[in-house]
Structure formats: structure tokens, C-alpha cells
Motif scaffolding. Structure first.
Motif, PDB file in Angstrom:
ATOM      1  N   PRO A 130       0.813  -1.224   0.000  1.00 55.80           N
ATOM      2  CA  PRO A 130       0.000   0.000   0.000  1.00 55.80           C
ATOM      3  C   PRO A 130       0.841   1.267   0.000  1.00 55.80           C
ATOM      4  O   PRO A 130       0.480   2.256  -0.654  1.00 55.80           O
ATOM      5  CB  PRO A 130      -0.829  -0.134   1.286  1.00 55.80           C
ATOM      6  CG  PRO A 130      -0.903  -1.603   1.536  1.00 55.80           C
ATOM      7  CD  PRO A 130       0.401  -2.159   1.058  1.00 55.80           C
ATOM      8  N   ALA A 131       1.961   1.246   0.724  1.00 59.49           N
ATOM      9  CA  ALA A 131       2.811   2.433   0.766  1.00 59.49           C
ATOM     10  C   ALA A 131       3.355   2.767  -0.615  1.00 59.49           C
ATOM     11  O   ALA A 131       3.515   3.947  -0.970  1.00 59.49           O
ATOM     12  CB  ALA A 131       3.959   2.210   1.751  1.00 59.49           C
ATOM     13  N   GLN A 132       3.648   1.736  -1.418  1.00 60.23           N
ATOM     14  CA  GLN A 132       4.156   1.970  -2.771  1.00 60.23           C
ATOM     15  C   GLN A 132       3.088   2.612  -3.654  1.00 60.23           C
ATOM     16  O   GLN A 132       3.380   3.531  -4.422  1.00 60.23           O
ATOM     17  CB  GLN A 132       4.626   0.655  -3.388  1.00 60.23           C
ATOM     18  CG  GLN A 132       5.141   0.793  -4.818  1.00 60.23           C
ATOM     19  CD  GLN A 132       5.568  -0.538  -5.415  1.00 60.23           C
ATOM     20  OE1 GLN A 132       6.036  -1.431  -4.702  1.00 60.23           O
ATOM     21  NE2 GLN A 132       5.403  -0.694  -6.724  1.00 60.23           N
ATOM     22  N   VAL A 133       1.848   2.114  -3.549  1.00 57.50           N
ATOM     23  CA  VAL A 133       0.752   2.697  -4.334  1.00 57.50           C
ATOM     24  C   VAL A 133       0.546   4.151  -3.942  1.00 57.50           C
ATOM     25  O   VAL A 133       0.423   5.040  -4.789  1.00 57.50           O
ATOM     26  CB  VAL A 133      -0.549   1.890  -4.142  1.00 57.50           C
ATOM     27  CG1 VAL A 133      -1.705   2.570  -4.874  1.00 57.50           C
ATOM     28  CG2 VAL A 133      -0.379   0.466  -4.643  1.00 57.50           C
ATOM     29  N   LYS A 134       0.545   4.415  -2.650  1.00 59.10           N
ATOM     30  CA  LYS A 134       0.326   5.787  -2.172  1.00 59.10           C
ATOM     31  C   LYS A 134       1.440   6.712  -2.624  1.00 59.10           C
ATOM     32  O   LYS A 134       1.184   7.836  -3.103  1.00 59.10           O
ATOM     33  CB  LYS A 134       0.224   5.800  -0.645  1.00 59.10           C
ATOM     34  CG  LYS A 134      -0.110   7.159  -0.053  1.00 59.10           C
ATOM     35  CD  LYS A 134      -0.245   7.091   1.450  1.00 59.10           C
ATOM     36  CE  LYS A 134      -0.691   8.444   2.012  1.00 59.10           C
ATOM     37  NZ  LYS A 134       0.228   9.545   1.640  1.00 59.10           N
ATOM     38  N   SER A 135       2.692   6.274  -2.496  1.00 61.91           N
ATOM     39  CA  SER A 135       3.805   7.135  -2.895  1.00 61.91           C
ATOM     40  C   SER A 135       3.813   7.370  -4.401  1.00 61.91           C
ATOM     41  O   SER A 135       4.184   8.455  -4.868  1.00 61.91           O
ATOM     42  CB  SER A 135       5.137   6.513  -2.449  1.00 61.91           C
ATOM     43  OG  SER A 135       5.343   5.254  -3.084  1.00 61.91           O
ATOM     44  N   SER A 136       3.376   6.363  -5.171  1.00 64.88           N
ATOM     45  CA  SER A 136       3.298   6.533  -6.630  1.00 64.88           C
ATOM     46  C   SER A 136       2.285   7.607  -7.003  1.00 64.88           C
ATOM     47  O   SER A 136       2.511   8.405  -7.914  1.00 64.88           O
ATOM     48  CB  SER A 136       2.930   5.206  -7.294  1.00 64.88           C
ATOM     49  OG  SER A 136       3.935   4.237  -7.088  1.00 64.88           O
ATOM     50  N   ILE A 137       1.155   7.612  -6.289  1.00 67.99           N
ATOM     51  CA  ILE A 137       0.115   8.617  -6.568  1.00 67.99           C
ATOM     52  C   ILE A 137       0.610  10.002  -6.169  1.00 67.99           C
ATOM     53  O   ILE A 137       0.447  10.980  -6.903  1.00 67.99           O
ATOM     54  CB  ILE A 137      -1.179   8.264  -5.816  1.00 67.99           C
ATOM     55  CG1 ILE A 137      -1.728   6.933  -6.324  1.00 67.99           C
ATOM     56  CG2 ILE A 137      -2.213   9.366  -5.988  1.00 67.99           C
ATOM     57  CD1 ILE A 137      -2.854   6.368  -5.482  1.00 67.99           C
ATOM     58  N   ASP A 138       1.271  10.099  -5.012  1.00 67.04           N
ATOM     59  CA  ASP A 138       1.762  11.398  -4.546  1.00 67.04           C
ATOM     60  C   ASP A 138       2.847  11.947  -5.472  1.00 67.04           C
ATOM     61  O   ASP A 138       2.984  13.171  -5.625  1.00 67.04           O
ATOM     62  CB  ASP A 138       2.313  11.267  -3.121  1.00 67.04           C
ATOM     63  CG  ASP A 138       1.224  10.928  -2.101  1.00 67.04           C
ATOM     64  OD1 ASP A 138       0.042  11.171  -2.413  1.00 67.04           O
ATOM     65  OD2 ASP A 138       1.550  10.421  -1.012  1.00 67.04           O
ATOM     66  N   ALA A 139       3.617  11.037  -6.086  1.00 62.40           N
ATOM     67  CA  ALA A 139       4.719  11.464  -6.948  1.00 62.40           C
ATOM     68  C   ALA A 139       4.322  11.505  -8.418  1.00 62.40           C
ATOM     69  O   ALA A 139       5.195  11.533  -9.302  1.00 62.40           O
ATOM     70  CB  ALA A 139       5.911  10.519  -6.760  1.00 62.40           C
ATOM     71  N   LEU A 140       3.040  11.511  -8.714  1.00 59.56           N
ATOM     72  CA  LEU A 140       2.586  11.429 -10.102  1.00 59.56           C
ATOM     73  C   LEU A 140       3.109  12.566 -10.989  1.00 59.56           C
ATOM     74  O   LEU A 140       3.555  12.307 -12.108  1.00 59.56           O
ATOM     75  CB  LEU A 140       1.051  11.390 -10.143  1.00 59.56           C
ATOM     76  CG  LEU A 140       0.436  11.248 -11.538  1.00 59.56           C
ATOM     77  CD1 LEU A 140       0.797   9.902 -12.148  1.00 59.56           C
ATOM     78  CD2 LEU A 140      -1.081  11.406 -11.476  1.00 59.56           C
ATOM     79  N   PRO A 141       3.072  13.825 -10.547  1.00 59.57           N
ATOM     80  CA  PRO A 141       3.561  14.887 -11.452  1.00 59.57           C
ATOM     81  C   PRO A 141       4.990  14.651 -11.920  1.00 59.57           C
ATOM     82  O   PRO A 141       5.300  14.819 -13.106  1.00 59.57           O
ATOM     83  CB  PRO A 141       3.450  16.152 -10.582  1.00 59.57           C
ATOM     84  CG  PRO A 141       2.344  15.838  -9.615  1.00 59.57           C
ATOM     85  CD  PRO A 141       2.510  14.378  -9.303  1.00 59.57           C
TER      86      PRO A 141
END
Length: 629
Positions: free
Chosen positions: A250-261
Motif C-alpha cells: 500500500p505504501a508503494q501505491v500511495k507514494s506513486s500517486i503522490d509522486a505522479l507529477p
């Protein structure tokens, strides 16, 4: 030869008689040819046969729904069939149909795999989506392969696609997981300063924010606090669901979304590549390439669309329905759907009517075969009196000895909670939106607006209250006090009824009320909901409470409005292959229907009105939640 000449008066009446004769013959011909046309359609449909074609071995079930995901169709069968046959109208997909197709495919030996193409699905809330996602996950766990494909997906559609064994995205496609947000426009300056409209808000509860846009220029701190609290809960659950389906931390999914730009910039704007790198999809393929893959793994069929043997969702549902008989007799669990805003009177499907929804519950109470009732609620609320009408019918069912279980859908807030609170047990999804226990009222006045164009109101009345509710006059503070007192009484009624229904004190209820919105999981922690579970869990619980025994000993029956004989006849013709062809391709059919259907509808409404005895009108105090995503 003498010829008698008519006078002007005689000529007028003779001409009038000729016009009347012509009109009579014209109407008679229209009716004759219209009935002849309907009869012809019926005969052709009967010859061609409207029955579902059998499902062949090694078929792929193609689930490509178009339109809104709903609990209940918002149009009657006649209108829906006609719109579908003519290729017009708003498409809808019933949640129950999607769930039963997935459940049936799980054990159907003729269904080899499932293909998901969800781009056309206009998804509802996260509660109903999680029910569908769970059904897809169960199908996948049974050993059936699930393949998903998309040209462009939003995050709601992706929650379902993520459950597949393989997820493919078009090389030019797009997938964005952006999080949850709720932003509204605020009109105070435009209404009050620019137009001179004074909107008077009466409410109880600092969190009751539905009417704030009319009296504020921005969201109140309380509104932001409450919204962010339940939205964070729903979003964290979404991330966890996606991570579990894709076997990612879950942490990987969340960090991927936060780092999308930054990820999009590094991929030079290629969102498909970003989805691959984040592990959200398994590969990039065109629709044709995915169809070739399905033909290779399944059974190639050059005559079938896409080149592989398959059955569509619509045809598979028709196949499932073909062997079913109407539920008549025997022990039954009745399901009554309450979806949409709650308004007074008799309302069509897709909207909750104080009279019409109460009548459905009353039908369940009077039917000796119905032993228990599930009330499926998907509503942000509405009129208080209409909500109370429905709540009373829930109470009456319980007095009759018939258990009532509520299954909350995406939203069951404010008036939606009002109609739910007296159930023997309340189930919700963790991501259901509920609560919002509060009352508000709005009263606009426009004397300043009229002054801008030189118009003023003046006159006399026999009492101080006479004309007090005229919006062209300023609101008397004493009248405002009266309205506020009525609103406060409504709040006391609401919290008092919740306290009685839930076995809590009024103070305990008030602490979690005040108009505040909760997620289903948060509501359970605060005693507003009993347990987590979907519709099937609620149905099984209702059957246990009624002591109906094993599952094969009882049946589920949806109690809904049924069409008139004419509507059912024409709907059946329109849904047949020949009927659909005639309606879609025949200009003559379109013309005749355009002329005949409105009059037929008026006639049917007239007959229904004559047969229906309606008295009075409800007081329209409001228990409504502007919530949902």
C-alpha cells in the motif's frame, strides 16, 4: 334547370360539417393503422422469437457496461425499451444485474473467462463499486481467468479492472489515480451583493453544510474538517483495495500517486508508460491485440465480433432469466429499493416517494408469503415528512412480526438515515457515506433585488403574520424565530427517534449528529451502523431472523412498481429482435410512435389517476445531505 343557392349561414354549417367528417375519418385512420402496426410487430416478434440464444461452450463473458451504475432503473420498462430500441436515452446498469452475472459466471462451466471493458461505465459511489470488485475477486479466485482492457480509465473504473488477472491499457491510453476531492461553488456575493437576494438559513448542527454555498463565500471550517475526515478514510481504503488486488505494498501505491507529477514529467507526458512503471497495468495493447489474445486463449470465431466466441452481459442476463419463473408463493425475503432523493407523493423508480415507497413496504407487509424485508437505501435524503412516512412503514412491518434489515449503498445520509434507523439491523460498506443527522431550511427574500429596478412592495394585513412569507418583503425577525423553532423541533424529532431506535441517549446521538457525515466504518464505531456487509449479507441475515431455514427453502423477490399491461406488452415487443429492428430502422414506426405514444401515456395516466385516491400534501421540511463523490 333551377339550382338552389345556399345562404351564408347554411354554407358555414355545411362546411363545418365537412371539416368534422374529414377530421373523424383522419383520426379513425390513424387509430386503425396504428393498431395494425402494433399487431404486425407483435406477430413478427412472436414468429422470430425473442428468447435468449443458448450460451455455447468455451465462451468468454464480455462485460462492457454502458451508462450509470444504479440500484434501480430510473425509467419504467416501456420508456426504457422504447428508448433502447430507438438508440436514444440515458443508459443504466443495475448493480444487482452485474453482481448476479458475475456470480453465475463463477460456476458456469460454459464460461471460460471474463473480459472487462469498463470505459463506458459511469460508476457510482465506492460502496457499490467495492461490491462489484469483491464479486470479480471471487470469480478470479474460482479459477476463471479475468482480463481487463481500457483506452482510458478513471480511478473508479480502475478499482474494478485491478481485480483482473491481467490489465491492459492502450498505448495511447490514460490512467490517473488522483485522490478524492469535493469542491463546490459559493454564491453569497453573487446573490447578496450583486443581485440583492438575501438567503436566510435556518439549521441545527454546525456540520450541516448542505446549504452553505448560498450564505457563505467559502466552505466553513467545520465543513472542511468533517469532509476531510471521512474522505481520508474512504481514500485509504481505496489505496488498500488496489494494492491488495495488484499485489503491491500500500505504501508503494500511495507514494506513486503522490509522486505522479514527477513521474509524468520523467515519462515525457506518456501516461500509459507511467501506469506500466507504477505496476498498475500489465502491458500496453490495442483493442485488436487484446481480441487476438482472447481468440488465442479461447475459441476463435471469425463470424463473431472481435473474432472470438463470446457472450455479452446483456445476452448472458437474458440467458439467466430465460429459465426463471416469477416468484409466486413460498417463503420469500422481499427487497425494496429506496434510491434517489426523498420527495412527497407517488414518485417513479429511481426517486423515493413518501407515498410510493411506503406503498411498496406496505405490499410486503400485507403479503403472507413475505417473511422478512431488506430495505436497500441509496439516498442523500430529502423531505422530512416523506421520510417519516417510510419510517412508519418500517415500524409497521416489525409490529407485524416481519424482520427488517437495511442494506446501505453508496449514500444513506440525512433523510436516508431517517428511513433506515428503525431496522432490526443496519449493514453498510466501510466506504458508505452516512450520518448527516440534521435539519435545515432556506428562505430567500428579494426586496433589495426589486429595488434595483425601482420596484417596491407595500400593503396591509389583518395580522402580523399575514404576508410574512412573501419573498418580496424583508423577513420579519419574529417570523425568522418561528422558522428556527420549527427547524429545532425537527432536529429534536430526528435525534429522539435515532435514540429510541438505536437504544442510546439523546445526548449520545447529538454528539455524533449535528449534521456531521461519516463513512460506514466510522458510523459503525459511533453506533449508527451495526455491521459491515453488502446486500447479500443483509438478505441472508433477514432470512435467519425470519427462521426461513436453508437457502433453497426460500426465495428473494424485489418488490417494485410494475408496468401497466400496455407497457409490458409494448416493452416485450420493443425488446425482441424484430421489434427493435422495426423501431430503429423504420421512419414510419418513428412517426407513428411520436404521434401515438404521448396520447397513450396521457390516457394511461388518466386511468391511473382515476383509480388512485390521493389526499393532502406533506410539509416539506428538508433533511438532505449534499455528500457523495
Amino acid at each position: 334547370m333551377n339550382q338552389t343557392r345556399r345562404g351564408p349561414v347554411a354554407s358555414f354549417f355545411v362546411g363545418l360539417w365537412d371539416v368534422m367528417n374529414f377530421t373523424r375519418r383522419l383520426i379513425t385512420n390513424f387509430l386503425f393503422f396504428g393498431l395494425l402496426f402494433l399487431l404486425l410487430m407483435f406477430i413478427l416478434a412472436a414468429i422470430a422469437g425473442g428468447s435468449a440464444r443458448p450460451v455455447l461452450d468455451r465462451s468468454t463473458l464480455v462485460i462492457a457496461p454502458e451508462g450509470m451504475l444504479v440500484e434501480q432503473y430510473t425509467a419504467d420498462p416501456f420508456t426504457r425499451s422504447l428508448a433502447k430500441a430507438l438508440g436514444d436515452g440515458r443508459d443504466e446498469v443495475q448493480l444487482r444485474d452485474l453482481l448476479r452475472a458475475l456470480e453465475a459466471a463463477r460456476t458456469d462451466r460454459k464460461i471460460e473467462r471474463v473480459f472487462l471493458h469498463l470505459d463506458g461505465l459511469q460508476a457510482g459511489g465506492f460502496a457499490s463499486l467495492r461490491e462489484v470488485a469483491d464479486a470479480i475477486a471471487r470469480l478470479r479466485a474460482s479459477g476463471k481467468q479475468v482480463i481487463a482492457f481500457s483506452e482510458q480509465m478513471d480511478q473508479k473504473q480502475y478499482l474494478l479492472a485491478a481485480q483482473a488477472n491481467e490489465v491492459y491499457l492502450d498505448p495511447m491510453g490514460m490512467l490517473l489515480l488522483e485522490g478524492l476531492g469535493r469542491y463546490r461553488q459559493y454564491f453569497r456575493e453573487g446573490l447578496q451583493d450583486k443581485l440583492g437576494v438575501d438567503v436566510h438559513l435556518f439549521k441545527v448542527g454546525e456540520y450541516k453544510s448542505a446549504a452553505e454555498p448560498y450564505v457563505l463565500d467559502a466552505a466553513s471550517p467545520e465543513s472542511k474538517e468533517a469532509d476531510l475526515f471521512w474522505m481520508n478514510d474512504v481514500w485509504q481504503r481505496y489505496v488498500a483495495d488496489v494494492a491488495k488486488a495488484r499485489r503491491l505494498p500500500p505504501a508503494q501505491v500511495k507514494s506513486s500517486i503522490d509522486a505522479l507529477p514527477a513521474a509524468v514529467t520523467n515519462a515525457q507526458g506518456d501516461l500509459a508508460q507511467v501506469a506500466i512503471r507504477q505496476g498498475l497495468v500489465d502491458g500496453l495493447k490495442t483493442r485488436e491485440q487484446v481480441e487476438d489474445l482472447l481468440a488465442e486463449r479461447g475459441l476463435a470465431d471469425e463470424d463473431a465480433e472481435g473474432g472470438f466466441r463470446h457472450v455479452t452481459l446483456e445476452r448472458y442476463l437474458a440467458h439467466l432469466d430465460e429459465g426463471l419463473r416469477p416468484v409466486v408463493g413460498g417463503k420469500q425475503v422481499a427487497v425494496v429499493v429506496a434510491e434517489g432523493e426523498i420527495t412527497g407523493g407517488d414518485q417513479p423508480p429511481g426517486t423515493i416517494g413518501g407515498d410510493s415507497t411506503a406503498a411498496l413496504l406496505r405490499e410486503a407487509r400485507d403479503d403472507e408469503h413475505v417473511r422478512a424485508v431488506v430495505l436497500r437505501v441509496n439516498s442523500p435524503g430529502g423531505e422530512v415528512f416523506a421520510s417519516e412516512q417510510i419510517r412508519r412503514e418500517v415500524e409497521a412491518l416489525k409490529r407485524e412480526g416481519k424482520p427488517v434489515v437495511v442494506s446501505m449503498g453508496d449514500v444513506a445520509a440525512s433523510g436516508g438515515y431517517w428511513i433506515s434507523m428503525n431496522a432490526d439491523r443496519i449493514y453498510a460498506d466501510p466506504s458508505t457515506i452516512t450520518g448527516s443527522i440534521g435539519i435545515f431550511g432556506l428562505f430567500p427574500t428579494i426586496p433589495r433585488t426589486l429595488e434595483k429596478i425601482g420596484v417596491r412592495t407595500d400593503g396591509v394585513g389583518t395580522t402580523p403574520l399575514a404576508g410574512a412569507f412573501d419573498i418580496t418583503r424583508p423577513l420579519d425577525p419574529q417570523v425568522g424565530g418561528v422558522i428556527q423553532s420549527v427547524i429545532e423541533k425537527g432536529y429534536r424529532d430526528f435525534t429522539g427517534r435515532v435514540a429510541d431506535a438505536r437504544g442510546r441517549s439523546v445526548e449520545q446521538v447529538d454528539a455524533v449528529a449535528r449534521g456531521r457525515v461519516w463513512s460506514g466504518a466510522q458510523a459503525q464505531q459511533r453506533g449508527l451502523v451495526d455491521a459491515m456487509g453488502g446486500l447479500q449479507v443483509a438478505i441472508d441475515d433477514a432470512a435467519r431472523r425470519a427462521k426461513l431455514g436453508e437457502r433453497k427453502a426460500w426465495r428473494v423477490r424485489y418488490i417494485e412498481k410494475t408496468g401497466t399491461p400496455f407497457e409490458r406488452f409494448f416493452g416485450g415487443v420493443a425488446e425482441s429482435r424484430v421489434g427493435a429492428m422495426l423501431l430503429r430502422d423504420s421512419d414510419m414506426a418513428r412517426t407513428l410512435l411520436a404521434r401515438m405514444a404521448p396520447q397513450a401515456a396521457r390516457d394511461l395516466r388518466f386511468l391511473e389517476k382515476v383509480a388512485t385516491d390521493r389526499r393532502g400534501a406533506p410539509v416539506k421540511a428538508v433533511a438532505y445531505c449534499f455528500c457523495g463523490l
